[in-house]
Design a protein around this motif. Structure first.
Motif, short mmCIF file in Angstrom:
data_model
loop_
_atom_site.label_atom_id
_atom_site.label_comp_id
_atom_site.label_asym_id
_atom_site.label_seq_id
_atom_site.Cartn_x
_atom_site.Cartn_y
_atom_site.Cartn_z
N GLY A 146 1.40 17.57 -14.81
CA GLY A 146 0.59 16.17 -14.36
C GLY A 146 0.12 16.65 -12.73
O GLY A 146 -0.90 16.52 -11.48
N LEU A 147 1.47 16.73 -11.33
CA LEU A 147 1.25 17.10 -10.36
C LEU A 147 0.58 18.41 -10.07
O LEU A 147 -0.55 18.00 -8.67
CB LEU A 147 2.72 17.04 -9.71
N THR A 149 -7.21 19.22 -8.67
CA THR A 149 -8.68 17.81 -8.89
C THR A 149 -8.78 17.10 -6.89
O THR A 149 -9.97 17.32 -6.30
CB THR A 149 -8.57 16.68 -8.65
N GLY A 150 -7.73 17.08 -6.33
CA GLY A 150 -7.78 17.19 -4.99
C GLY A 150 -8.06 17.73 -4.21
O GLY A 150 -8.54 17.53 -2.98
N LEU A 151 -7.65 19.80 -4.02
CA LEU A 151 -8.42 20.26 -3.79
C LEU A 151 -9.54 20.14 -3.94
O LEU A 151 -10.29 20.54 -2.35
CB LEU A 151 -7.69 21.59 -4.30
N CYS A 153 -3.54 12.02 -4.56
CA CYS A 153 -3.87 11.52 -3.21
C CYS A 153 -3.55 12.59 -2.00
O CYS A 153 -3.90 12.64 -1.15
CB CYS A 153 -3.24 10.73 -3.06
N TRP A 154 -2.39 13.41 -2.46
CA TRP A 154 -1.53 13.94 -1.12
C TRP A 154 -2.45 15.10 -0.89
O TRP A 154 -2.56 15.58 0.34
CB TRP A 154 -0.88 14.53 -2.22
N ILE A 155 -3.06 16.01 -1.71
CA ILE A 155 -4.02 17.06 -1.35
C ILE A 155 -5.09 16.50 -0.57
O ILE A 155 -5.91 16.79 0.28
CB ILE A 155 -4.04 18.56 -2.46
N PHE A 156 -6.12 15.67 -0.94
CA PHE A 156 -7.14 14.72 -0.84
C PHE A 156 -6.60 14.39 0.53
O PHE A 156 -7.83 14.66 1.05
CB PHE A 156 -7.83 13.77 -1.80
N GLN A 157 -5.72 14.08 0.88
CA GLN A 157 -5.41 13.05 2.10
C GLN A 157 -5.73 14.53 3.15
O GLN A 157 -5.88 14.25 4.39
CB GLN A 157 -4.48 12.29 2.75
N LEU A 158 -5.01 15.77 3.12
CA LEU A 158 -4.25 16.10 3.98
C LEU A 158 -6.12 17.87 3.78
O LEU A 158 -5.94 18.21 5.24
CB LEU A 158 -3.67 18.12 3.66
N LEU A 159 -6.80 17.22 2.92
CA LEU A 159 -8.39 17.96 3.24
C LEU A 159 -9.45 17.39 3.81
O LEU A 159 -10.22 17.31 4.89
CB LEU A 159 -8.66 18.21 1.88
N GLY A 162 -0.53 13.16 -11.46
CA GLY A 162 -1.41 13.23 -11.29
C GLY A 162 -1.90 12.89 -9.75
O GLY A 162 -3.04 13.83 -9.13
N LEU A 163 -2.20 11.35 -9.54
CA LEU A 163 -2.50 10.43 -9.10
C LEU A 163 -2.32 11.08 -7.72
O LEU A 163 -2.51 10.97 -7.25
CB LEU A 163 -2.80 9.55 -9.55
N LEU A 164 -0.79 11.27 -7.82
CA LEU A 164 -0.31 11.13 -6.31
C LEU A 164 -0.38 12.94 -6.17
O LEU A 164 -0.78 12.97 -4.99
CB LEU A 164 1.62 11.97 -6.31
N GLY A 165 -0.16 13.64 -7.32
CA GLY A 165 -1.20 15.27 -6.29
C GLY A 165 -2.30 14.74 -6.05
O GLY A 165 -3.36 15.52 -4.81
#
Length: 289
Positions: free
Chosen positions: A268-269, A275-277, A218-224, A213-216
């Motif tokens: 989780g992912l 949430t990152g979105l 950070c991943w999507i938050f960083q993209l946006l 969940g934390l990985l997903g």
């Protein structure tokens, strides 16, 4: 040591000379592009010094003739110093260590049963599970999240603890302790329930669903909304996703490493990406306002 935005300048401004000056002075920094601007990031402790330096030498020192004292070599903060800015991350890891000790890393079933998703009784050589509805009716709502604290073996605890420290403190430094705790509980709830629905009445535990969940997130938050705090080391994302696929293939179970909570990892992912979105879109809109 957290980084802050020291300068926000139009893309047309040439920062190359000033960046070379910072490199010559061994000042840790990074330049990123956000919302049509170039942003200079530096450690919070020296942000005012960097800003003052730019006001004096916006073009840098191309001829290297300025009498500017060279800053001391930047030292990586110690674990204790990092912990001061990652209290929530450290708190979750401390709980995992305490639970690991009390449960003998899964061997003490009488203690373990108070933290599992389903309560159970050991009768002879068999485990008899209590329906979830009965436990919730008795007020045992903590069972929905406490399986994240359970670990089966020192390697399980060490690997999950290492990744939670790496990912958790990034989110805590960017979004605060309360948000990290909230995301951790949300990811635990979703991944635990998904694993229960998928596998039925079984024993499972660990932080791995939360980690994905934390990985997903950070991943999507960083993209946006790019931010240094969420820029993961090169190859980490690919490695974690490849590991997820390997676990889902069944190979890990075949070679004797036990059953893997694949439903917890996948769910989780997915919830972390969601949430990152939301967080990335909100932060992007806030920067553009």
């Amino acid at each position: 040591m957290s980084a802050v935005a020291v300068l926000r300048l139009p893309l047309a401004v040439d920062l190359s000379g000033f960046v070379k000056l910072l490199q010559r002075m061994q000042v840790p920094h990074r330049v990123s592009e956000e919302a049509g601007e170039q942003v200079l990031w530096a450690p919070a402790e020296i942000s005012e010094d960097v800003r003052s330096l730019y006001e004096r030498f916006p073009a840098g020192d191309p001829d290297q003739q300025m009498d500017i004292p060279v800053a001391p070599t930047f030292k990586r903060p110690s674990f204790a110093e990092q912990l001061k800015y990652a209290k929530a991350t450290g708190f979750i890891l401390l709980l995992c260590l305490i639970v690991g000790g009390l449960t003998y890393l899964g061997e003490n079933l009488q203690t373990l049963r108070w933290l599992t998703f389903l309560d159970f009784q050991v009768i002879g050589e068999y485990i008899h599970f209590t329906p979830l509805a009965d436990s919730l009716a008795a007020g045992q709502w903590w069972r929905l999240v406490t399986p994240m604290l359970i670990h089966f073996g020192i390697l399980h605890l060490a690997m999950n603890g290492m990744w939670y420290w790496e990912l958790g403190r990034r989110i805590e430094s960017r979004q605060g302790s309360i948000n990290l705790i909230g995301l951790t509980l949300l990811f635990s709830l979703v991944s635990n329930y998904a694993q229960f629905v998928w596998s039925g009445a079984t024993l499972f535990g660990g932080l791995s669903g939360v980690l994905y969940g934390l990985l997903g997130h950070c991943w999507i938050f960083q993209l946006l909304s790019p931010n240094p705090a969420y820029r993961l080391p090169r190859g980490v994302l690919a490695m974690m996703l490849i590991w997820l696929l390997v676990c889902m293939s069944g190979l890990i179970s075949v070679i004797g490493f036990g059953e893997i909570a694949n439903a917890a990892h996948v769910s989780g992912l997915l919830i972390g990406c969601f949430t990152g979105l939301l967080g990335g879109l909100y932060n992007r809109r806030k920067l553009a306002a």
